[in-house]
Design an enzyme around this catalytic site. Structure first.
Site, PDB file in Angstrom:
ATOM      1  N   GLU A 138      49.667  35.135  29.864  1.00  0.00           N
ATOM      2  CA  GLU A 138      48.824  36.128  29.606  1.00  0.00           C
ATOM      3  C   GLU A 138      49.527  37.332  29.798  1.00  0.00           C
ATOM      4  OE1 GLU A 138      48.026  33.592  31.721  1.00  0.00           O
ATOM      5  OE2 GLU A 138      46.105  32.844  31.074  1.00  0.00           O
ATOM      6  N   HIS A 180      37.339  32.093  38.894  1.00  0.00           N
ATOM      7  CA  HIS A 180      36.842  31.993  37.727  1.00  0.00           C
ATOM      8  C   HIS A 180      35.578  32.304  37.505  1.00  0.00           C
ATOM      9  CE1 HIS A 180      40.174  28.866  37.680  1.00  0.00           C
ATOM     10  NE2 HIS A 180      40.234  28.956  36.359  1.00  0.00           N
TER      11      HIS A 180
END
Lengths: 325, 407, 323
Positions: A60, A129
């Protein structure tokens, strides 16, 4: 118009923009062959090829930095970061790179890239998450942050984001992908960034909400109607730039404000909204602004625990009752 | 009602009340004992906070301007009473609240805080409609004043800002006084009509304007108002100013919409000639004080230093000779030579006559010449200057008159 | 010899190295006089890497630099005058005084740009190469980075993707032995960082970073590969930082012996010696004189230039909440 799921509306936006502009390309984890873990990019690799729809390694940090400079050099990248919880890995690229160059390089570069990600709780995904890091992103000058809640906005705003000359962080919500709504099929349909939308008109209190919380605010407004309170619900689909005029106009009418955001409370997006309202609407306020947010703690896993911390219609209603008291 | 009231004032010296102060904090609440000299209230000008000391030992009897109010220098902020258990004059309680409501009871103890708790919106609306937040009871959490409280209050009280055609109120002072004599009443008015306080010829700024009769005084005032473009007004007149108001009604140049007469001349022949001579002729505080004492029901209501202030101003203006001549013309031999009771009877407007029961200058009995349409208010323990002795009652009655006309 | 620079190209590299050296020396003097603002990172002694690596590039090629980028800036074609004006925060600077000496960019010249987040230039160049690949352009991106940046996690991510996708990017590792004050040996278990290229299936070459011709040839080979679509390559150029980390560096960790040994291998001297026979000492001296005069004139002009006026960047909606 066509009835579409939110994810399908996003897919349509990506397809249309890639068809219209060869410089638009997608990259991200699992977006190609698999079609994205939320199926937003389904079928696009087949249609546009591996050069323009690229599966990436789990990188990322570098991917976000690459989106910034790819955008500087002639392309319009759309990067998918699978969970907003991973966006902290992207922060150097957003904060130290994307946010500064247009200014410090005196307008020599433009950075038309979109960082799509999804956040929010309610799906049992646990503490790494389920977060909404809106304020962390909207804090940064030089990037735009939007969070559409309806399928039509999902399509129209993604198209606008791709066409925008500045970096845009595009916040989706995992519980919105399967919501349905009427979506214009016209390829010219876009929704401008920077404008709020009034989802319900009311007289007594203005509820300003972001992302999925708009749906909870609408449920709360239904309940409040039975309490004899007429609530206005404003969808702050553009977190930055913020449509301060719409906020001020609504408060001038209702004199009461409740702000709802699924992120943390302390230094959160709701805190920024409260401060903005204080700055702009102080003399129109008949009560302090109330915030409805996630408490300052991790999102727990077990269902009753998770439901206990997530903002919802009941908590919004309680806040409204407190404010109009 | 036998207790004596000592006024708490800011700077009683003469001069214009140009400057205003903000009442910041009352250190005592009504009923609390106070010692002379100790700080009882703090006010703040643009420059600094000033602590005002209790004028007398006793009990804080009444607060006229609560914390948060802006008042002109010279205002009476409240009263100290000699005795406990007299939170406010009963007269004020009965007479002063023609449209009383819980929200506007003046006697509620002022909370010990610098400003009322009110929402920003309520604050703005109160400022726009001229409502004193200190007088509004908040219905929100923690007693917060909200918009609905202001709405309720403004439904009861005048909304002068809303009255587009609110008329000016003309105040006519009495003999040997000047426009500054109204400084205690005007800040207490709830109506926000414009106020006009002309000096009568031979007085104050109009010292050199010649006048030999009450008719001359009225003509001069009529000319002054006409020059200002005022054709309609409410009129308040005291003593000689009361007679002038009645004469003014007779001239007909000004359309008077309500009339408030305080111990007016012009309704009968009697007047205390010794007083007129004494008040004009006195040269020292010692010689003036007895005459001033005669003017009021209870000398304690005169602010400390009042006599010195009067003399100081008189010397500045050199007004004694002019006023002696005027008195000689109008009140020769201790008699009133002009009678305007016919003018009062001819009026078809809301009118009131106020008189102190202890008036030793013009007898209260003159009030009874008023026609049946005129309200007569007789004030206990009051002398010839009710606007100085009970400014709160006088202000309430003026409010009532003005409000009854809706303008 | 394949990819050797022409005499003219070498002379131009020689000239640029002198410009950079005079720039660094001038900045050192002005810093001592208290006339500079903020830290300044000099590259005295390592000019050959930046100047020779960029000499290979075309205008359409892109370059990302570091916080120690003066040789990269001049190498990529920027005039010294706007660079100095930028360093002194003047309206006439390359970025109108907004960027400062670490962050200079000139998009037209392909320098985008200086970067003071150590390691950030590596994915930056990789992203540009990604863009070139998507658009089908024949340009290449180059990243000049240091041995400190080689230790960042993002270096791995970027090189992995660059090699995976055969992106047209060339990584030039300017190994000057120090990450701030810490020697490379204390930061890495390997002396030759380029052996890591094998992990990405990427070619690598180690060169003498003080020899402009050697740097040029090695870089040119990698640039050719990249331009042909064969993917990235890594050049490890060994050099040495004569001055400290920055003007705020108190020193004391570099041994006099090391400094003396590296100064004996001054890259400008090495080029001078190489060119002497072909061009003549007199011509080289004249070039040196002219380069010195150019830098002196640039300092004089820049220092008398006006400062910029502040303007709220209201044109950009995303900056609209700034003030």
């Amino acid at each position: 118009m066509a009835m579409m799921r939110y994810a399908e509306a996003l897919n349509a936006a990506l397809r249309e923009e890639m068809q219209a502009d060869a410089s638009v390309f997608l990259f991200g984890e699992d977006i190609g062959r698999y079609g994205g873990v939320f199926k937003v990019t389904k079928g696009l690799m087949e249609e546009f090829g591996e050069l323009r729809v690229r599966d990436t390694p789990i990188s990322e940090q570098a991917m976000t930095a690459m989106a910034v400079t790819a955008a500087m050099t002639g392309t319009r990248p759309v990067l998918e970061i699978m969970y907003a919880d991973f966006v902290p890995l992207s922060l150097d690229a957003l904060i130290n790179q994307a946010s500064i160059y247009e200014y410090i390089w005196n307008g020599q570069v433009r950075m038309p890239f979109v960082l799509r990600t999804q956040g929010g709780g309610g799906a049992g995904a646990g503490a790494q998450h389920s977060k909404s890091l809106d304020s962390m992103l909207a804090h940064v000058p030089g990037i735009k942050v939007v969070a559409p809640v309806t399928p039509a906005d999902a399509k129209g705003m993604l198209k606008s984001a791709i066409r925008d000359s500045q970096p845009v962080v595009f916040l989706e919500h995992k519980l919105l992908y399967n919501t349905r709504g009427e979506v214009p099929e016209d390829a010219d349909f876009t929704v401008p960034l920077g404008k709020a939308a009034t989802r319900r008109e009311g007289r007594d209190v203005s509820i300003f909400a972001t992302s999925r919380m708009v749906l909870e605010a609408l449920k709360a407004a239904d309940a409040l109607e039975k309490d004899g309170i007429s609530a206005e619900v404003i969808d702050l689909r553009s977190l930055r730039p913020l449509d301060v005029e719409s906020i001020a106009t609504s408060i001038a009418r209702t004199n009461h404000a409740v702000v709802v955001n699924e992120g943390w409370n302390f230094c959160g997006y709701a805190a920024e909204l409260s401060a903005t309202i204080m700055d702009r609407c102080f003399d129109d306020l008949d009560a302090p602004v109330a915030r409805v947010t996630l408490p300052d703690m991790p999102v727990p896993y077990s269902e009753p625990l998770e439901m206990a911390v997530l903002p919802d219609a009941g908590k919004i209603r309680d806040a409204v009752l407190r404010v109009v008291k | 009602m036998d207790a004596t009231r000592h006024p708490i004032v800011i700077d009683t010296a003469g001069g214009e009340y140009m400057e205003s102060v903000m009442v910041v904090d009352w250190a005592r609440k009504p009923g609390d004992p106070v010692k002379m000299g100790e700080t009882i209230v703090t006010v703040e000008t643009a420059k600094a906070a000033t602590e005002i000391a209790a004028p007398h030992d006793g009990y804080l009897a009444q607060i006229l301007h609560a914390a948060g109010s802006e008042v002109p220098v010279g205002s009476i902020l409240g009263y100290v009473s000699d005795r406990p258990g007299m939170a406010a004059s009963s007269t004020a309680g009965e007479v002063a609240q023609p449209q009383a409501s819980a929200a506007f009871t003046r006697d509620i103890p002022a909370p010990r805080r610098a400003r009322a708790i009110a929402s920003p919106l309520a604050r703005r609306l109160a400022a726009e409609t001229g409502i004193d937040l200190a007088q509004v009871k908040g219905s929100g959490p923690n007693g917060r004043i909200k918009k609905r409280d202001i709405d309720k209050a403004s439904a009861i009280l005048p909304k002068p800002a809303v009255l587009a055609d609110a008329l000016p109120i003309v105040f006519l002072h009495g003999f040997a006084a000047d426009r500054n004599i109204w400084r205690w009443v005007i800040p207490l008015l709830r109506v926000r009509n414009r106020v006009i306080t002309p000096d009568l010829p031979g007085h104050g700024s109009a010292l050199t304007t010649p006048a030999r009769s009450i008719g001359d005084l009225a003509a001069a005032i009529a000319a002054t108002l006409e020059a200002e473009g005022i054709s309609d007004a409410h009129v308040v007149g005291h003593s000689l100013g009361g007679a002038t108001a009645l004469a003014l009604a007779g001239i007909g140049a000004l359309r008077i919409h309500s009339l408030c007469l305080l111990a007016p001349a012009g309704l009968g022949p009697d007047i205390n000639g010794d007083f007129l001579g004494g008040i004009v002729g006195a040269q020292t505080p010692e010689s003036l004080t007895p005459w001033l004492d005669m003017m009021v029901g209870d000398p304690c209501v005169l602010p400390a230093g009042f006599a010195q202030a009067v003399l100081w101003q008189r010397r500045q203006e050199n007004s004694a000779a002019v006023q002696s001549r005027l008195a000689a013309g109008i009140f020769a031999n201790g008699r009133q030579h002009e009678d305007f009771s016919r003018n009062l009877k001819a009026l078809r407007i809301p009118a009131k006559v106020l008189w102190g029961r202890d008036d030793r200058i013009i007898p209260m009995a003159h009030a009874f010449t008023a026609p049946g349409t005129t309200a007569i208010h007789l004030l206990e323990k009051t002398g010839h200057v009710p606007h100085l002795e009970y400014p709160d009652i006088v202000a309430c009655l003026i409010d009532e008159l003005v409000l009854s006309t809706g303008r | 010899m394949k990819n050797a620079p022409s005499i003219e190209e070498h002379v131009e590299m020689y000239r640029k190295m002198i410009v950079v050296r005079r720039l660094e020396e001038g900045l050192g003097r002005l810093h001592k006089e208290g006339k500079t603002r903020g830290p300044i990172h000099r590259c005295d002694g390592q000019e050959a890497v930046g100047v020779a690596a960029t000499a290979v590039l075309r205008d359409g090629d892109k370059l990302t630099s570091t916080h120690r980028g003066h040789a990269h800036y001049i190498g990529k074609g920027l005039d010294v005058y706007p660079v100095i004006a930028e360093i002194f925060g003047r309206a006439t600077g390359s970025c109108a005084g907004r960027a400062g000496h670490m962050l200079i960019a000139d998009a037209e010249k392909g320098l985008i740009g200086g970067n003071a987040i150590v390691g950030a230039g590596i994915p930056a160049a990789t992203g540009m190469a990604l863009s070139m690949q998507v658009l089908g352009r024949k340009d290449v991106a180059m990243c000049i980075f240091g041995d400190g940046a080689a230790q960042t996690g993002i270096c791995h991510e970027a090189m992995n993707m660059a090699a995976l996708w055969k992106l047209p990017v060339v990584f030039v590792l300017e190994h000057n032995q120090f990450g701030l004050t810490v020697p490379s040996s204390v930061q890495s278990p390997v002396a030759d960082l380029s052996i890591r290229a094998a992990g990405y299936n990427m070619p690598a070459e180690i060169v003498d970073g003080n020899d402009a011709v050697a740097v040029y040839r090695a870089v040119a080979n990698m640039v050719d590969r990249a331009r042909q679509g064969l993917g990235p390559g890594l050049i490890e150029a060994k050099t040495y930082r004569w001055e400290g980390f920055s003007t705020s560096d108190m020193g004391g960790y570099q041994t006099p012996e090391d400094i003396a040994a590296w100064k004996a291998r001054d890259p400008i001297r090495i080029s001078y010696d190489a060119l002497k026979n072909e061009v003549g000492a007199a011509a080289l001296d004249e070039i040196e004189r002219e380069a010195g005069a150019e830098v002196a004139a640039a300092f004089a002009k820049a220092l008398s230039d006006p400062f910029p006026a502040f303007a709220v960047p209201s044109a950009y909606a995303a900056y609209s909440g700034a003030l």
